[in-house]
Design a protein around this motif. Sequence first.
Motif, mmCIF file in Angstrom:
data_model
loop_
_atom_site.group_PDB
_atom_site.id
_atom_site.type_symbol
_atom_site.label_atom_id
_atom_site.label_comp_id
_atom_site.label_asym_id
_atom_site.label_seq_id
_atom_site.Cartn_x
_atom_site.Cartn_y
_atom_site.Cartn_z
ATOM 1 N N ALA A 1 -36.909 12.860 7.056
ATOM 2 C CA ALA A 1 -36.329 14.205 6.994
ATOM 3 C C ALA A 1 -37.329 15.295 7.363
ATOM 4 O O ALA A 1 -37.052 16.169 8.181
ATOM 5 N N LEU A 2 -38.513 15.265 6.751
ATOM 6 C CA LEU A 2 -39.498 16.319 6.933
ATOM 7 C C LEU A 2 -40.770 15.711 7.508
ATOM 8 O O LEU A 2 -41.522 15.040 6.798
ATOM 9 N N ARG A 3 -41.001 15.932 8.794
ATOM 10 C CA ARG A 3 -42.115 15.286 9.475
ATOM 11 C C ARG A 3 -43.356 16.178 9.476
ATOM 12 O O ARG A 3 -43.342 17.281 10.016
ATOM 13 N N ILE A 4 -44.438 15.665 8.870
ATOM 14 C CA ILE A 4 -45.675 16.438 8.818
ATOM 15 C C ILE A 4 -46.505 16.254 10.083
ATOM 16 O O ILE A 4 -47.554 16.862 10.223
ATOM 17 N N ASP A 5 -46.032 15.403 11.008
ATOM 18 C CA ASP A 5 -46.757 15.205 12.264
ATOM 19 C C ASP A 5 -46.255 16.138 13.356
ATOM 20 O O ASP A 5 -46.662 16.027 14.498
ATOM 21 N N GLN A 6 -45.367 17.080 13.013
ATOM 22 C CA GLN A 6 -44.831 18.011 13.995
ATOM 23 C C GLN A 6 -45.094 19.448 13.563
ATOM 24 O O GLN A 6 -45.203 19.751 12.374
ATOM 25 N N SER A 7 -45.181 20.319 14.567
ATOM 26 C CA SER A 7 -45.246 21.748 14.285
ATOM 27 C C SER A 7 -43.845 22.212 13.898
ATOM 28 O O SER A 7 -42.854 21.729 14.442
ATOM 29 N N TYR A 8 -43.767 23.134 12.951
ATOM 30 C CA TYR A 8 -42.461 23.552 12.474
ATOM 31 C C TYR A 8 -42.527 24.959 11.903
ATOM 32 O O TYR A 8 -43.589 25.456 11.547
ATOM 33 N N GLU A 9 -41.372 25.599 11.829
ATOM 34 C CA GLU A 9 -41.224 26.831 11.075
ATOM 35 C C GLU A 9 -40.794 26.424 9.670
ATOM 36 O O GLU A 9 -39.878 25.606 9.513
ATOM 37 N N LEU A 10 -41.428 26.964 8.660
ATOM 38 C CA LEU A 10 -41.156 26.530 7.296
ATOM 39 C C LEU A 10 -39.718 26.817 6.876
ATOM 40 O O LEU A 10 -39.121 26.019 6.146
ATOM 41 N N SER A 11 -39.154 27.936 7.345
ATOM 42 C CA SER A 11 -37.760 28.235 7.008
ATOM 43 C C SER A 11 -36.843 27.157 7.566
ATOM 44 O O SER A 11 -35.930 26.669 6.882
ATOM 45 N N THR A 12 -37.088 26.770 8.822
ATOM 46 C CA THR A 12 -36.268 25.740 9.450
ATOM 47 C C THR A 12 -36.410 24.417 8.725
ATOM 48 O O THR A 12 -35.435 23.675 8.534
ATOM 49 N N LEU A 13 -37.631 24.099 8.300
ATOM 50 C CA LEU A 13 -37.882 22.852 7.577
ATOM 51 C C LEU A 13 -37.010 22.779 6.323
ATOM 52 O O LEU A 13 -36.372 21.751 6.061
ATOM 53 N N LEU A 14 -36.954 23.863 5.557
ATOM 54 C CA LEU A 14 -36.154 23.872 4.331
ATOM 55 C C LEU A 14 -34.665 23.910 4.640
ATOM 56 O O LEU A 14 -33.861 23.272 3.944
ATOM 57 N N GLU A 15 -34.279 24.660 5.665
ATOM 58 C CA GLU A 15 -32.864 24.707 6.049
ATOM 59 C C GLU A 15 -32.373 23.328 6.456
ATOM 60 O O GLU A 15 -31.261 22.915 6.089
ATOM 61 N N ASP A 16 -33.201 22.604 7.216
ATOM 62 C CA ASP A 16 -32.824 21.254 7.643
ATOM 63 C C ASP A 16 -32.693 20.304 6.452
ATOM 64 O O ASP A 16 -31.991 19.293 6.531
ATOM 65 N N ALA A 17 -33.396 20.621 5.356
ATOM 66 C CA ALA A 17 -33.299 19.803 4.152
ATOM 67 C C ALA A 17 -32.102 20.200 3.294
ATOM 68 O O ALA A 17 -31.865 19.608 2.238
ATOM 69 N N GLY A 18 -31.346 21.210 3.733
ATOM 70 C CA GLY A 18 -30.116 21.592 3.048
ATOM 71 C C GLY A 18 -30.226 22.739 2.076
ATOM 72 O O GLY A 18 -29.297 22.996 1.301
ATOM 73 N N PHE A 19 -31.347 23.481 2.111
ATOM 74 C CA PHE A 19 -31.539 24.584 1.174
ATOM 75 C C PHE A 19 -31.078 25.923 1.757
ATOM 76 O O PHE A 19 -31.160 26.143 2.964
ATOM 77 N N GLU A 20 -30.641 26.802 0.883
ATOM 78 C CA GLU A 20 -30.442 28.208 1.223
ATOM 79 C C GLU A 20 -31.811 28.876 1.091
ATOM 80 O O GLU A 20 -32.420 28.837 0.016
ATOM 81 N N VAL A 21 -32.307 29.472 2.190
ATOM 82 C CA VAL A 21 -33.711 29.875 2.234
ATOM 83 C C VAL A 21 -33.889 31.390 2.132
ATOM 84 O O VAL A 21 -33.163 32.163 2.755
ATOM 85 N N GLU A 22 -34.867 31.795 1.335
ATOM 86 C CA GLU A 22 -35.342 33.179 1.279
ATOM 87 C C GLU A 22 -36.848 33.158 1.492
ATOM 88 O O GLU A 22 -37.521 32.213 1.094
ATOM 89 N N VAL A 23 -37.373 34.223 2.106
ATOM 90 C CA VAL A 23 -38.813 34.321 2.344
ATOM 91 C C VAL A 23 -39.334 35.606 1.706
ATOM 92 O O VAL A 23 -38.815 36.693 1.968
#
Length: 240
Positions: A76-98
């Motif tokens: 689900a959450l790959r640490i071997d890739q560059s990512y935006e943290l908001s997108t990472l949490l959204e992809d995990a199914g969370f409603e995200v606030e920053v």
Amino acid sequence: MADRAGSDSLHEQLQRICREAAEMGTPLPPEIELARRLGVSRPMVREALVGLEAHGLVARRAHQGTFPNVSAFSVALRIDQSYELSTLLEDAGFEVEVDVISVEWSTVNDVEAADLAVPTGSQCLRVVKRWLGDGTPRIAAEDVIPARRRDDVVFDTKYSVFEIVEVLRGESVEWESAKIGAVVPEGAWREVLALDDARPALSITLVGASLHGTRLYRAHELHLMDGLEYGMVRRAVRRG
């Protein structure tokens, strides 16, 4: 901007096709068929497949075809890739606030200086943010960008570290290296993450560099593992 959007769309469509092939246990259709199906040229499909292979999602074999990496889609959450943290949490199914905790001009300490290859005490912009998933703190990060102080620049709270680097340094981040560990958050980190116990967190320290190797930023992230599972995908090497 239009080209980037089109490229992202093609990448996403191919990822869906890869996932479907992985679920069925079949190779991907030939490039010419994919091009017809997606309404793009064959060279565009080939370039996109090269990108998917670089991310470990497919393996291409001459005269055999393109095969999906079945196991990659279970990470689900790959640490071997560059990512935006908001997108990472959204992809995990969370409603995200920053939350932007602080933005201030500062100086680098000994550890930061070593990672950034600059003298201790060099000027920097320091940005601390917190990402909440479903209202609960999940990730906190501190970005340090070595640069001369500029009071003429107002930073939008939505700016990513890459955008800030481009404004302050006039360069683009091409490479990222990472150090990974586990820590028990202390001091200000406990307050930012709203912790009332001594639970461990995943620690990721990233250093972004330019095409020519100039170190442009250091990001220190703490990820609480509650409800999240991190992993990586890599090409297997035969062991003799």
